[in-house]
Each structure stands twice: as structure tokens, then as C-alpha cells.
Design a protein around this motif. Structure first.
Motif, PDB file in Angstrom:
ATOM      1  N   THR A  13      48.801  30.387  29.876  1.00 35.51           N
ATOM      2  CA  THR A  13      49.859  30.198  28.877  1.00 35.51           C
ATOM      3  C   THR A  13      51.227  30.007  29.534  1.00 35.51           C
ATOM      4  O   THR A  13      52.164  29.546  28.885  1.00 35.51           O
ATOM      5  CB  THR A  13      49.936  31.413  27.927  1.00 35.51           C
ATOM      6  N   ILE A  14      51.319  30.370  30.817  1.00 31.38           N
ATOM      7  CA  ILE A  14      52.598  30.269  31.533  1.00 31.38           C
ATOM      8  C   ILE A  14      52.606  29.094  32.501  1.00 31.38           C
ATOM      9  O   ILE A  14      53.582  28.350  32.600  1.00 31.38           O
ATOM     10  CB  ILE A  14      52.879  31.577  32.304  1.00 31.38           C
ATOM     11  N   GLU A  15      51.498  28.931  33.231  1.00 31.52           N
ATOM     12  CA  GLU A  15      51.423  27.902  34.262  1.00 31.52           C
ATOM     13  C   GLU A  15      49.969  27.508  34.486  1.00 31.52           C
ATOM     14  O   GLU A  15      49.060  28.095  33.889  1.00 31.52           O
ATOM     15  CB  GLU A  15      52.024  28.431  35.575  1.00 31.52           C
ATOM     16  N   ASP A  16      49.782  26.532  35.370  1.00 29.11           N
ATOM     17  CA  ASP A  16      48.432  26.092  35.706  1.00 29.11           C
ATOM     18  C   ASP A  16      47.752  27.165  36.543  1.00 29.11           C
ATOM     19  O   ASP A  16      48.131  27.406  37.689  1.00 29.11           O
ATOM     20  CB  ASP A  16      48.500  24.776  36.487  1.00 29.11           C
ATOM     21  N   ALA A  17      46.758  27.839  35.969  1.00 29.13           N
ATOM     22  CA  ALA A  17      46.096  28.947  36.652  1.00 29.13           C
ATOM     23  C   ALA A  17      44.918  28.439  37.475  1.00 29.13           C
ATOM     24  O   ALA A  17      44.410  27.340  37.260  1.00 29.13           O
ATOM     25  CB  ALA A  17      45.616  29.978  35.635  1.00 29.13           C
ATOM     26  N   GLN A  18      44.482  29.265  38.426  1.00 25.25           N
ATOM     27  CA  GLN A  18      43.367  28.919  39.296  1.00 25.25           C
ATOM     28  C   GLN A  18      42.091  29.641  38.854  1.00 25.25           C
ATOM     29  O   GLN A  18      42.149  30.770  38.371  1.00 25.25           O
ATOM     30  CB  GLN A  18      43.687  29.267  40.745  1.00 25.25           C
ATOM     31  N   VAL A  19      40.965  28.991  39.080  1.00 31.38           N
ATOM     32  CA  VAL A  19      39.681  29.542  38.666  1.00 31.38           C
ATOM     33  C   VAL A  19      39.361  30.840  39.405  1.00 31.38           C
ATOM     34  O   VAL A  19      38.640  31.696  38.890  1.00 31.38           O
ATOM     35  CB  VAL A  19      38.561  28.511  38.896  1.00 31.38           C
ATOM     36  N   ASP A  20      39.915  31.013  40.608  1.00 34.84           N
ATOM     37  CA  ASP A  20      39.604  32.220  41.377  1.00 34.84           C
ATOM     38  C   ASP A  20      40.128  33.498  40.735  1.00 34.84           C
ATOM     39  O   ASP A  20      39.821  34.603  41.190  1.00 34.84           O
ATOM     40  CB  ASP A  20      40.100  32.108  42.821  1.00 34.84           C
ATOM     41  N   LEU A  21      40.896  33.360  39.656  1.00 29.43           N
ATOM     42  CA  LEU A  21      41.325  34.547  38.907  1.00 29.43           C
ATOM     43  C   LEU A  21      40.130  35.255  38.261  1.00 29.43           C
ATOM     44  O   LEU A  21      40.260  36.400  37.817  1.00 29.43           O
ATOM     45  CB  LEU A  21      42.347  34.167  37.832  1.00 29.43           C
ATOM     46  N   LEU A  22      39.005  34.589  38.208  1.00 26.41           N
ATOM     47  CA  LEU A  22      37.790  35.235  37.706  1.00 26.41           C
ATOM     48  C   LEU A  22      37.463  36.489  38.514  1.00 26.41           C
ATOM     49  O   LEU A  22      36.869  37.434  38.004  1.00 26.41           O
ATOM     50  CB  LEU A  22      36.607  34.271  37.772  1.00 26.41           C
ATOM     51  N   GLY A  23      37.857  36.498  39.782  1.00 26.84           N
ATOM     52  CA  GLY A  23      37.595  37.655  40.637  1.00 26.84           C
ATOM     53  C   GLY A  23      38.663  38.717  40.569  1.00 26.84           C
ATOM     54  O   GLY A  23      38.617  39.687  41.335  1.00 26.84           O
ATOM     55  N   TYR A  24      39.587  38.567  39.626  1.00 29.43           N
ATOM     56  CA  TYR A  24      40.715  39.492  39.513  1.00 29.43           C
ATOM     57  C   TYR A  24      40.273  40.945  39.359  1.00 29.43           C
ATOM     58  O   TYR A  24      40.848  41.854  39.965  1.00 29.43           O
ATOM     59  CB  TYR A  24      41.575  39.078  38.309  1.00 29.43           C
ATOM     60  N   GLY A  25      39.248  41.180  38.555  1.00 21.19           N
ATOM     61  CA  GLY A  25      38.803  42.545  38.284  1.00 21.19           C
ATOM     62  C   GLY A  25      37.996  43.170  39.401  1.00 21.19           C
ATOM     63  O   GLY A  25      37.692  44.370  39.355  1.00 21.19           O
ATOM     64  N   PHE A  26      37.651  42.378  40.420  1.00 20.11           N
ATOM     65  CA  PHE A  26      36.828  42.888  41.513  1.00 20.11           C
ATOM     66  C   PHE A  26      37.655  43.361  42.716  1.00 20.11           C
ATOM     67  O   PHE A  26      37.094  43.919  43.652  1.00 20.11           O
ATOM     68  CB  PHE A  26      35.855  41.800  42.005  1.00 20.11           C
ATOM     69  N   LYS A  27      38.945  43.110  42.692  1.00 19.56           N
ATOM     70  CA  LYS A  27      39.768  43.434  43.860  1.00 19.56           C
ATOM     71  C   LYS A  27      39.892  44.942  44.047  1.00 19.56           C
ATOM     72  O   LYS A  27      39.752  45.722  43.097  1.00 19.56           O
ATOM     73  CB  LYS A  27      41.150  42.795  43.725  1.00 19.56           C
ATOM     74  N   ASN A  28      40.146  45.334  45.296  1.00 23.77           N
ATOM     75  CA  ASN A  28      40.263  46.761  45.648  1.00 23.77           C
ATOM     76  C   ASN A  28      41.310  47.453  44.784  1.00 23.77           C
ATOM     77  O   ASN A  28      42.396  46.923  44.555  1.00 23.77           O
ATOM     78  CB  ASN A  28      40.641  46.909  47.121  1.00 23.77           C
TER      79      ASN A  28
END
Length: 251
Positions: free
Chosen positions: A108-123
Motif C-alpha cells: 500500500t506504500i511502495e513496491d514490495a518484494q516477495v521475500d517478505l513472505l519470510g518476515y515471520g521466520f526471522k530471528n
């Protein structure tokens, strides 16, 4: 006050710049959310198994001595599928859902990247994400045990939890549920009507051998992200959210 037309119009604008990425994220989310449940359903439908065994007994193909072990094996196999499906949902599907919500919110703000799918897996995020999502789904399940309607109502009440986690994956699990409940207060019927408004699109997608439904998911997901942002803005205005509690922009 928000309207369905406003949310959908903003979603269309967002999708114009990143539709194919949104389609890919939506496809992955639909795959992990429905893949294992469909496997379990197909296995459970082997209640045909019971009919099959009865036919074989009548036909003299198997003896009664095999019925007990066969039923036991079926129960163990069914339990195994259930456990695998549950583990898949808790440890993979739920964090992916949070990542997908993060993607559509960022879109909704900018062109996002598909790798944000891994956002919830980060340390530092993963354990709290799976704990909060598990707690949320458990509450909905327990409410559903009372009657179907209370389960549906609570499903809408807690529907903002994945978005809240996408905003702040370190938020306390009880706080996330309470905040979602506050944000949807007085809005559950409106959100339900919003969901109903997509039925026509799903029916249209189903005409293309069901494949067209996949192309509807980005529209729905983008609209729901716009809904969350609207409800978050109102919650901020009403001081339901503490300073810095949400709208975490770090990735």
C-alpha cells in the motif's frame, strides 16, 4: 467510517503496480493454507474405507480377523495425518500468513518484494508469531465448540491478529488478540458483508474450471490490507494503540 467501495478502489490502485507479485504471494498463501487440509479431508473421506471393508467382508475377500487391525491402522494413519497437518499449519502456514499480510501492507506504500513472505521466520519473531497465531486459532476453535455462530463471530473479532503481528511481531500474544478485538468492535457485520461482496468474483473465477479463483485472491488480500490500515488509523485516533506499538516499519 469506511466503505467497501473505497477499500476496493484503493486495492485496485495498489495491484496495478505489483499485480504479478501479489498473485504469486496469494498463490503460495492459498497453497500452504489449503494444501494439507485438503489432504486430510481426502483421507477422512475414506470413510469409504469402512464401506470398502464391509463390501470385502460380504464378498468373502477378507475375514473378520482382519477388520480389527485394519481399523486400528486406519485410525493411526488418520491421527498421523492430523498431527502432520496441524504441525504444518502451526510452524509453516501461520508464519507465512503473517509474511503475506506484511507484503500486502507494504504494497500500500511502495513496491514490495516477495521475500517478505519470510518476515515471520526471522530471528526474534518466529516463536512469538507461532505462539500468538496458535493462541488465536485455539480461542476460535474453543468458541466454535459452543456453536458455529460464536466461532464465526470470534473469527472476525480476531481476524486482525496476523496483520498486527505483521506490524509488530514482538507484541504480546494476549495483547494482539485484545487489540484485534478492539479494532473490530462494531465492525464485524461490515467485514462479513465485505467478504460476501467477493462472492460474485469467486463465482466468475469458478467458471474457468476453478483456476480463475486464484486471480481473485490478490484483490481480496489487497482489500483486507486496506481494511486493516483503516482500522489501525481509527484505533490510533481513539488512543487504543500505544505509541510505537504498531506500524513497525523495520524488515
Amino acid at each position: 467510517m469506511w466503505t467497501r467501495e473505497e477499500l476496493k478502489e484503493r486495492a485496485k490502485i495498489v495491484l496495478k503496480r505489483s499485480y504479478w507479485k501479489a498473485l504469486l504471494v496469494s498463490f503460495i498463501l492459498a497453497l500452504v493454507s489449503g494444501g494439507f487440509s485438503s489432504i486430510t479431508q481426502r483421507f477422512n473421506q475414506r470413510d469409504d474405507g469402512r464401506v470398502f471393508i464391509e463390501k470385502q467382508i460380504r464378498g468373502g475377500n477378507i475375514s473378520w480377523d482382519w477388520v480389527g487391525p485394519a481399523i486400528l491402522i486406519a485410525i493411526i494413519a488418520g491421527l498421523g495425518f492430523f498431527i502432520i497437518s496441524l504441525a504444518f499449519s502451526i510452524f509453516l502456514a501461520n508464519p507465512l500468513e503473517v509474511g503475506a499480510r506484511r507484503f500486502f501492507m507494504s504494497l500500500t506504500i511502495e513496491d514490495a518484494q516477495v521475500d517478505l513472505l519470510g518476515y515471520g521466520f526471522k530471528n526474534g519473531r518466529y516463536m512469538n508469531v507461532i505462539k500468538t497465531m496458535f493462541y488465536t486459532n485455539l480461542l476460535i476453535f474453543l468458541w466454535s465448540l459452543l456453536l458455529v455462530i460464536p466461532g464465526i463471530i470470534k473469527g472476525y473479532a480476531y481476524s486482525m491478529v496476523p496483520y498486527i503481528l505483521a506490524d509488530n511481531p514482538e507484541i504480546d500474544y494476549k495483547r494482539a488478540v485484545a487489540l484485534s478485538n478492539q479494532m473490530t468492535m462494531g465492525e464485524k457485520a461490515n467485514i462479513w458483508v465485505l467478504d460476501l461482496s467477493f462472492i460474485g468474483w469467486y463465482l466468475l473465477g469458478a467458471l474457468a474450471c476453478g483456476v480463475g479463483i486464484l486471480f481473485v485472491h490478490p484483490y481480496v488480500n489487497a482489500t483486507k490490507a486496506e481494511l486493516y490500515i483503516t482500522l489501525r488509523r481509527r484505533a490510533l485516533q481513539n488512543r487504543l494503540i500505544q505509541d510505537g506499538e504498531l506500524n513497525n516499519t523495520s524488515t
